[in-house]
Design a protein around this motif. Structure first.
Motif, PDB file in Angstrom:
ATOM      1  N   ILE A  11      22.615  -8.910 -34.591  1.00  0.00           N
ATOM      2  CA  ILE A  11      22.861  -9.213 -35.901  1.00  0.00           C
ATOM      3  C   ILE A  11      21.990  -8.645 -36.983  1.00  0.00           C
ATOM      4  O   ILE A  11      21.571  -8.479 -37.709  1.00  0.00           O
ATOM      5  CB  ILE A  11      23.849 -10.475 -36.624  1.00  0.00           C
ATOM      6  CG1 ILE A  11      24.513 -10.313 -35.160  1.00  0.00           C
ATOM      7  CG2 ILE A  11      23.770 -10.737 -38.003  1.00  0.00           C
ATOM      8  CD1 ILE A  11      25.363 -12.010 -35.597  1.00  0.00           C
ATOM      9  N   ASN A  12      20.637  -9.253 -36.702  1.00  0.00           N
ATOM     10  CA  ASN A  12      19.387  -9.018 -37.300  1.00  0.00           C
ATOM     11  C   ASN A  12      19.237  -7.520 -37.998  1.00  0.00           C
ATOM     12  O   ASN A  12      18.451  -6.964 -38.503  1.00  0.00           O
ATOM     13  CB  ASN A  12      18.144 -10.063 -37.272  1.00  0.00           C
ATOM     14  CG  ASN A  12      18.218 -11.431 -37.407  1.00  0.00           C
ATOM     15  OD1 ASN A  12      18.942 -11.490 -38.379  1.00  0.00           O
ATOM     16  ND2 ASN A  12      17.989 -12.247 -36.750  1.00  0.00           N
ATOM     17  N   ILE A  14      21.212  -5.723 -37.534  1.00  0.00           N
ATOM     18  CA  ILE A  14      21.863  -5.312 -38.493  1.00  0.00           C
ATOM     19  C   ILE A  14      21.371  -4.912 -39.802  1.00  0.00           C
ATOM     20  O   ILE A  14      21.473  -3.642 -40.376  1.00  0.00           O
ATOM     21  CB  ILE A  14      23.321  -5.515 -38.209  1.00  0.00           C
ATOM     22  CG1 ILE A  14      23.676  -4.591 -37.082  1.00  0.00           C
ATOM     23  CG2 ILE A  14      24.258  -4.778 -39.820  1.00  0.00           C
ATOM     24  CD1 ILE A  14      25.410  -5.401 -36.692  1.00  0.00           C
ATOM     25  N   ASN A  15      21.193  -5.962 -40.076  1.00  0.00           N
ATOM     26  CA  ASN A  15      20.343  -5.759 -41.763  1.00  0.00           C
ATOM     27  C   ASN A  15      19.308  -4.695 -41.863  1.00  0.00           C
ATOM     28  O   ASN A  15      19.115  -4.712 -43.239  1.00  0.00           O
ATOM     29  CB  ASN A  15      20.081  -7.561 -42.126  1.00  0.00           C
ATOM     30  CG  ASN A  15      21.459  -8.149 -41.711  1.00  0.00           C
ATOM     31  OD1 ASN A  15      22.457  -8.951 -41.974  1.00  0.00           O
ATOM     32  ND2 ASN A  15      20.761  -9.963 -41.044  1.00  0.00           N
ATOM     33  N   THR A  36      23.958  -3.167 -27.876  1.00  0.00           N
ATOM     34  CA  THR A  36      24.682  -3.750 -28.776  1.00  0.00           C
ATOM     35  C   THR A  36      26.202  -3.563 -28.051  1.00  0.00           C
ATOM     36  O   THR A  36      26.503  -4.496 -26.786  1.00  0.00           O
ATOM     37  CB  THR A  36      24.912  -3.728 -29.893  1.00  0.00           C
ATOM     38  OG1 THR A  36      24.721  -3.897 -30.980  1.00  0.00           O
ATOM     39  CG2 THR A  36      26.623  -4.410 -30.541  1.00  0.00           C
ATOM     40  N   LEU A  81      28.764  -0.506 -39.876  1.00  0.00           N
ATOM     41  CA  LEU A  81      28.168  -1.747 -39.919  1.00  0.00           C
ATOM     42  C   LEU A  81      28.277  -3.437 -40.812  1.00  0.00           C
ATOM     43  O   LEU A  81      28.006  -4.232 -39.475  1.00  0.00           O
ATOM     44  CB  LEU A  81      25.972  -1.084 -39.980  1.00  0.00           C
ATOM     45  CG  LEU A  81      25.970   0.058 -39.114  1.00  0.00           C
ATOM     46  CD1 LEU A  81      24.556   0.103 -40.290  1.00  0.00           C
ATOM     47  CD2 LEU A  81      25.333  -1.106 -37.622  1.00  0.00           C
ATOM     48  N   THR A  84      31.142  -4.246 -38.668  1.00  0.00           N
ATOM     49  CA  THR A  84      30.478  -4.748 -37.136  1.00  0.00           C
ATOM     50  C   THR A  84      30.045  -5.995 -37.621  1.00  0.00           C
ATOM     51  O   THR A  84      30.089  -7.211 -36.719  1.00  0.00           O
ATOM     52  CB  THR A  84      29.786  -3.786 -36.847  1.00  0.00           C
ATOM     53  OG1 THR A  84      31.293  -2.825 -36.156  1.00  0.00           O
ATOM     54  CG2 THR A  84      29.433  -4.399 -35.118  1.00  0.00           C
ATOM     55  N   LYS A  85      29.241  -5.898 -37.672  1.00  0.00           N
ATOM     56  CA  LYS A  85      28.237  -7.132 -38.993  1.00  0.00           C
ATOM     57  C   LYS A  85      29.137  -8.706 -38.491  1.00  0.00           C
ATOM     58  O   LYS A  85      29.127  -9.813 -37.946  1.00  0.00           O
ATOM     59  CB  LYS A  85      27.721  -7.210 -39.321  1.00  0.00           C
ATOM     60  CG  LYS A  85      26.773  -8.539 -39.793  1.00  0.00           C
ATOM     61  CD  LYS A  85      26.105  -7.864 -41.000  1.00  0.00           C
ATOM     62  CE  LYS A  85      24.925  -9.480 -41.435  1.00  0.00           C
ATOM     63  NZ  LYS A  85      24.335  -9.078 -43.197  1.00  0.00           N
TER      64      LYS A  85
END
Length: 98
Positions: A11-12, A14-15, A36, A81, A84-85
């Motif tokens: 997740i980070n 993705i950020n 992922t 994104l 998905t996040k």
């Protein structure tokens, strides 16, 4: 590293991809996608809903047309994104609550 920590790292990432405005065709995106997918398969199984849902997400426009410019491709990647996040954050919350 446990699954919670691994998913938190995904997740980070993705950020980071969103912050850097990384496109679907970059090595960074490809690496994130592969990591992922591998995590989801290991955690939920290859034919699971979670894996199929991830594979069904659109991160790019798959047709080429004269009217489509790079900003359309970038927007599609960003929207994929973000979606998905949100889903992965839900999985993370389930792990935390379990």
């Amino acid at each position: 590293m446990n699954d919670y920590q691994k998913l938190h790292g995904i997740i980070n990432e993705i950020n980071y991809l969103l912050h850097m405005r990384v496109a679907f065709s970059t090595d960074e995106f490809t690496s994130w996608y592969a990591n992922t997918e591998r995590f989801l398969i290991d955690r939920y199984g290859e034919s699971s809903y979670e894996v199929q849902n991830f594979k069904d997400k659109m991160y790019s426009i798959y047709v080429s047309a004269c009217e489509i410019d790079n900003s359309d491709y970038d927007k599609m990647c960003k929207e994929g994104l973000i979606t998905t996040k949100a889903i992965l954050v839900g999985y993370l919350q389930e792990m935390r609550d379990f």
